[in-house]
Write a protein that holds these residues in place. Structure first.
Motif, PDB file in Angstrom:
ATOM      1  N   ASN A  53     108.973   7.897  69.247  1.00 58.48           N
ATOM      2  CA  ASN A  53     109.957   6.813  69.102  1.00 58.48           C
ATOM      3  C   ASN A  53     111.004   7.156  68.050  1.00 58.48           C
ATOM      4  O   ASN A  53     112.207   6.940  68.248  1.00 58.48           O
ATOM      5  CB  ASN A  53     109.255   5.506  68.720  1.00 58.48           C
ATOM      6  CG  ASN A  53     108.426   4.929  69.852  1.00 58.48           C
ATOM      7  OD1 ASN A  53     108.656   5.244  71.020  1.00 58.48           O
ATOM      8  ND2 ASN A  53     107.455   4.102  69.524  1.00 58.48           N
ATOM      9  N   SER A 100     116.944   0.461  63.943  1.00 57.03           N
ATOM     10  CA  SER A 100     115.678   0.620  64.673  1.00 57.03           C
ATOM     11  C   SER A 100     114.837   1.735  64.070  1.00 57.03           C
ATOM     12  O   SER A 100     113.601   1.678  64.089  1.00 57.03           O
ATOM     13  CB  SER A 100     115.959   0.929  66.146  1.00 57.03           C
ATOM     14  OG  SER A 100     116.736  -0.083  66.741  1.00 57.03           O
ATOM     15  N   ILE A 132     104.988  -1.137  73.114  1.00 58.59           N
ATOM     16  CA  ILE A 132     106.099  -2.015  73.520  1.00 58.59           C
ATOM     17  C   ILE A 132     106.791  -2.660  72.324  1.00 58.59           C
ATOM     18  O   ILE A 132     107.840  -3.296  72.482  1.00 58.59           O
ATOM     19  CB  ILE A 132     105.616  -3.122  74.485  1.00 58.59           C
ATOM     20  CG1 ILE A 132     104.654  -4.089  73.767  1.00 58.59           C
ATOM     21  CG2 ILE A 132     104.966  -2.525  75.713  1.00 58.59           C
ATOM     22  CD1 ILE A 132     104.322  -5.329  74.570  1.00 58.59           C
ATOM     23  N   SER A 134     108.384  -1.267  69.788  1.00 60.97           N
ATOM     24  CA  SER A 134     109.699  -0.673  69.495  1.00 60.97           C
ATOM     25  C   SER A 134     110.795  -1.181  70.433  1.00 60.97           C
ATOM     26  O   SER A 134     111.870  -1.581  69.961  1.00 60.97           O
ATOM     27  CB  SER A 134     109.619   0.856  69.548  1.00 60.97           C
ATOM     28  OG  SER A 134     108.960   1.353  68.412  1.00 60.97           O
ATOM     29  N   PRO A 135     110.572  -1.189  71.765  1.00 62.13           N
ATOM     30  CA  PRO A 135     111.608  -1.750  72.648  1.00 62.13           C
ATOM     31  C   PRO A 135     111.934  -3.205  72.341  1.00 62.13           C
ATOM     32  O   PRO A 135     113.105  -3.610  72.400  1.00 62.13           O
ATOM     33  CB  PRO A 135     110.989  -1.612  74.045  1.00 62.13           C
ATOM     34  CG  PRO A 135     110.023  -0.490  73.927  1.00 62.13           C
ATOM     35  CD  PRO A 135     109.473  -0.588  72.543  1.00 62.13           C
TER      36      PRO A 135
END
Length: 308
Positions: A53, A100, A132, A134-135
């Motif tokens: 990521n 992010s 999921i 991170s998204p």
């Protein structure tokens, strides 16, 4: 007429950016290949996924920053105009990607928190939840910065030839700084304090193996703080120039060039530091180089002579 200092600084930043991009791509390919072709323990798998990521976000950020540097170079040489809606989007997504990126570190700490403090709750340790995360965070960050479109605060910088934050806009610069650095760092501090307090309270009721694992998790979080501290230190020149602007009301002519130089250098150091400080990633990368190491001829000749 081209400002020599500005042009040289931009060229150096561009070279660092391209080198960093190539290293990131190579590391990312090695990690993904290793993940899909090896059996990995659950704990190591999550660490590797967090690493993937991070390197994906680094790749996105570095790609956009390289495009900014190329636009600046072309603008300096030919006075080209790159103002467009896609330019605004690029400026928007570079902010989203850097924000992010800091949340990836928080996700790593959160995973350790779940393993230590909430180990009895099996669902919080499920892989798919952390995958999921991170998204979901990226979507929330996009929403968080959506007012920038409404306020029209991502503008085309005529002297830099790309779209980005106008740091003379106090409202947006404080908004971005708080969301990018303030919130993730505060969350990391809360996680670290929660884990530290929990370990001290439970120190007499745990087995030696559990204590060892918890200490290892705590070390991981300390490494995260070391990396973030390093990134902040590298960004000090930009911070100093911002403080100078708020005092004098004049933005330094080299502000954006120094900003991108320090940020690009930070990304390069982060790319390498994460490999060095993360045993799972270090194992993957070093394994590749060991397999591809060439043995010098002068080391093989004596052995051949002895065999003869």
């Amino acid at each position: 007429m081209i400002n020599t200092v500005e042009f040289i600084l931009n060229c150096i930043t561009l070279v660092i950016g391209i080198c960093t991009w190539m290293v990131i791509l190579m590391i990312l390919m090695l990690i993904v290949y290793y993940l899909f072709h090896n059996r990995i323990k659950q704990e190591d798998k999550m660490t590797i996924i967090h690493g993937i990521n991070m390197y994906i976000l680094l790749l996105i950020f570095t790609t956009i920053s390289i495009s900014f540097n190329i636009q600046t170079m072309l603008g300096d040489l030919n006075k080209q105009n790159f103002n467009s809606f896609s330019c605004i989007l690029a400026g928007y997504f570079v902010i989203v990607s850097i924000n992010s990126l800091y949340y990836v570190f928080f996700n790593q700490a959160l995973f350790r928190l779940c393993r230590i403090v909430y180990s009895t709750y099996g669902w919080v340790q499920l892989s798919w939840i952390h995958i999921i995360l991170s998204p979901i965070e990226i979507i929330l960050i996009c929403i968080l910065y959506s007012p920038a479109f409404v306020w029209h605060d991502i503008v085309y910088l005529t002297k830099e030839y790309y779209c980005f934050i106008d740091y003379t806009n106090l409202r947006l610069s404080l908004w971005v700084s708080f969301n990018t650095y303030g919130i993730p760092l505060c969350l990391l501090m809360l996680v670290y304090l929660r884990i530290t307090i929990f370990i001290r309270q439970q120190s007499n009721n745990l087995t030696w193996l559990t204590k060892k694992r918890q200490q290892q998790d705590l070390i991981v979080i300390r490494r995260i703080f070391i990396i973030l501290s390093l990134l902040i230190i590298i960004g000090l020149p930009t911070i100093i120039l911002m403080i100078r602007f708020y005092i004098t009301g004049k933005l330094h002519p080299l502000f954006y060039r120094i900003l991108w130089f320090s940020v690009t250098l930070s990304m390069m150091i982060l790319t390498i530091t994460m490999i060095i400080l993360t045993p799972q990633l270090k194992k993957i990368v070093f394994k590749y180089f060991r397999h591809n190491r060439v043995i010098p001829i002068n080391r093989t000749l004596p052995n051949q002579n002895q065999n003869q």
